[in-house]
Design a protein around this motif. Structure first.
Motif, short mmCIF file in Angstrom:
data_model
loop_
_atom_site.label_atom_id
_atom_site.label_comp_id
_atom_site.label_asym_id
_atom_site.label_seq_id
_atom_site.Cartn_x
_atom_site.Cartn_y
_atom_site.Cartn_z
N ILE A 6 3.08 1.26 -4.27
CA ILE A 6 2.39 0.96 -5.42
C ILE A 6 3.12 1.09 -6.68
O ILE A 6 2.82 0.24 -7.68
N GLY A 7 4.29 1.77 -6.67
CA GLY A 7 5.22 1.74 -7.80
C GLY A 7 6.50 2.18 -7.54
O GLY A 7 6.59 3.05 -6.48
N PHE B 67 9.53 6.16 -4.80
CA PHE B 67 8.82 5.05 -4.26
C PHE B 67 7.46 5.60 -3.89
O PHE B 67 7.33 6.26 -2.64
N ILE B 68 6.47 5.04 -4.48
CA ILE B 68 5.17 5.76 -4.55
C ILE B 68 4.45 4.79 -3.66
O ILE B 68 4.15 3.49 -3.97
N THR B 69 3.95 5.18 -2.49
CA THR B 69 3.28 4.35 -1.65
C THR B 69 1.84 4.84 -1.18
O THR B 69 1.57 5.68 -1.73
N THR B 70 1.24 3.87 -0.53
CA THR B 70 -0.23 4.30 -0.12
C THR B 70 -0.26 5.46 0.83
O THR B 70 -1.48 6.12 0.78
N ASN C 58 5.07 -10.00 -6.82
CA ASN C 58 3.89 -9.42 -7.60
C ASN C 58 4.48 -7.87 -8.24
O ASN C 58 3.40 -7.10 -8.54
N PHE C 59 5.46 -7.67 -8.39
CA PHE C 59 6.09 -6.39 -9.00
C PHE C 59 6.47 -6.79 -10.44
O PHE C 59 6.99 -7.92 -10.87
N LEU C 60 6.06 -5.59 -11.51
CA LEU C 60 6.66 -5.99 -12.83
C LEU C 60 6.79 -4.53 -13.35
O LEU C 60 6.44 -3.59 -12.88
N GLN C 61 7.97 -4.81 -14.08
CA GLN C 61 8.60 -3.50 -14.76
C GLN C 61 7.61 -3.24 -16.02
O GLN C 61 7.53 -4.11 -16.97
N ILE C 62 6.82 -2.23 -16.34
CA ILE C 62 6.07 -2.01 -17.45
C ILE C 62 6.67 -1.15 -18.35
O ILE C 62 6.07 -0.80 -19.42
N HIS C 63 7.70 -0.53 -17.93
CA HIS C 63 8.42 0.73 -18.82
C HIS C 63 9.83 0.82 -18.52
O HIS C 63 10.21 0.19 -17.36
N ARG C 64 10.55 1.25 -19.26
CA ARG C 64 12.01 1.38 -18.91
C ARG C 64 12.13 2.08 -17.63
O ARG C 64 13.20 1.84 -16.84
N SER C 65 11.19 2.97 -17.06
CA SER C 65 11.51 3.72 -15.99
C SER C 65 10.46 3.58 -14.76
O SER C 65 10.38 4.22 -13.78
N ILE C 66 9.65 2.57 -14.84
CA ILE C 66 8.26 2.32 -14.06
C ILE C 66 8.37 0.71 -13.77
O ILE C 66 8.31 -0.14 -14.60
N ILE C 67 8.28 0.59 -12.29
CA ILE C 67 7.81 -0.71 -11.95
C ILE C 67 6.64 -0.62 -11.18
O ILE C 67 6.34 0.30 -10.49
N ILE C 68 5.51 -1.41 -11.28
CA ILE C 68 4.13 -1.34 -10.54
C ILE C 68 4.07 -2.60 -9.72
O ILE C 68 4.69 -3.62 -9.91
N ASN C 69 3.34 -2.58 -8.66
CA ASN C 69 3.17 -3.59 -7.67
C ASN C 69 1.53 -3.96 -8.44
O ASN C 69 0.61 -3.15 -8.28
N LEU C 70 1.46 -5.19 -8.82
CA LEU C 70 0.10 -5.82 -9.37
C LEU C 70 -0.96 -5.57 -8.55
O LEU C 70 -2.03 -5.66 -8.99
N LEU D 109 -3.82 2.15 -14.61
CA LEU D 109 -4.75 2.81 -13.70
C LEU D 109 -4.32 2.14 -12.29
O LEU D 109 -4.77 0.95 -11.93
N MET D 110 -3.78 2.91 -11.27
CA MET D 110 -3.37 2.37 -10.14
C MET D 110 -4.68 2.61 -8.99
O MET D 110 -5.27 3.82 -9.02
N SER D 111 -4.24 2.00 -7.81
CA SER D 111 -5.36 2.24 -6.66
C SER D 111 -5.44 3.70 -6.04
O SER D 111 -6.36 3.95 -5.59
N ASN D 112 -4.26 4.23 -6.28
CA ASN D 112 -4.17 5.70 -5.61
C ASN D 112 -4.89 6.99 -6.78
O ASN D 112 -4.32 7.82 -6.68
N GLY D 113 -5.11 6.34 -8.18
CA GLY D 113 -5.63 7.03 -8.94
C GLY D 113 -4.40 7.70 -10.02
O GLY D 113 -4.55 8.08 -11.03
#
Length: 246
Positions: A152-153, A168-171, A192-204, A216-220
């Motif tokens: 997830i991120g 590493f945050i997974t489902t 499909n991953f994107l760095q949205i903050h200097r300390s965070i990458i998300i899976n789109l 807001l991500m799929s896991n809340g």
């Protein structure tokens, strides 16, 4: 980055196809590198001289000299089987012949831009599916195999005891590991991953919605978007959705 060969003995047709794909690139964030050939002989010569192979060959069938099917046959005879070939022609009767050279698509001229876009997006999705979809991380005293789609991120975490700690945050759960966030962002940008903050990458693929300055991500989970990255993130996500919608 996908390498594309455009082979047609009409310059106008080569430029038309190239412009369609440039437009697609702008809309979908898919990057193309083009090489243009005005004859089948020229394209075959490229392969015979050990030139860089292509992901996609868009090939006119009716050309002076050897035709498109003969060109494709010579390329296949040189043991180039990974290239995906899209034939363009004004005549449907070549279709059966084209099957012998492992053809991805057979399109009748005049080419409708949206049809070509749709076929090329499917091809790019196919190439992505062939690519590596797993990563191995070291967590505690064991190696953990993670599927890209389950991540997830990735978040840089503050720690007094562990340098360069990453979560590493997974489902299913969160794994602790070590690494540099910017290096992961670079390595995963085509998946499909994107760095949205200097300390965070998300899976789109796990994005549910954008809130004010956050996603807001799929896991809340809710991750902040860096102030300087808000426009970039929304633009990138829009292009991701264009690609996903086909």
């Amino acid at each position: 980055m996908y390498r594309v060969a455009l082979c047609d003995d009409e310059e106008k047709q080569r430029e038309l196809v190239k412009n369609i794909l440039i437009t697609l690139s702008i809309k979908s964030n898919i990057e193309f590198e083009f090489e243009l050939f005005d004859s089948g002989e020229q394209l075959v010569s490229h392969y015979e001289s050990s030139g860089n192979p292509f992901h996609i060959i868009i090939l006119d069938i009716e050309m002076g000299g050897i035709n498109g099917i003969q060109t494709a046959q010579l390329i296949r005879n040189l043991k180039n089987f990974d290239e995906q070939i899209i034939f363009l022609t004004s005549y449907p009767e070549y279709m059966v012949e084209s099957f012998d050279v492992i053809t991805f698509q057979y399109l009748i001229k005049p080419i409708a831009p949206h049809i070509l876009e749709e076929k090329v997006i499917k091809l790019c999705q196919y190439f992505q599916a062939l690519d590596k979809k797993w990563m191995i991380i070291k967590s505690a005293y064991e190696e953990v195999v993670l599927r890209y789609d389950d991540i997830i991120g990735i978040e840089a975490a503050k720690s007094l005891t562990i340098k360069s700690k990453l979560n590493f945050i997974t489902t299913s759960q969160t794994y602790d590991s070590k690494g540099i966030i910017s290096e992961y962002a670079l390595a995963l940008k085509d998946f499909n991953f994107l760095q949205i903050h200097r300390s965070i990458i998300i899976n789109l693929i796990h994005v549910k919605k954008f809130a004010s300055g956050a996603v807001l991500m799929s896991n809340g989970a809710e991750f902040p978007i860096g102030r300087s990255k808000v426009k970039e993130v929304k633009d990138f996500y829009t292009k991701f959705m264009v690609m996903k919608g086909h």
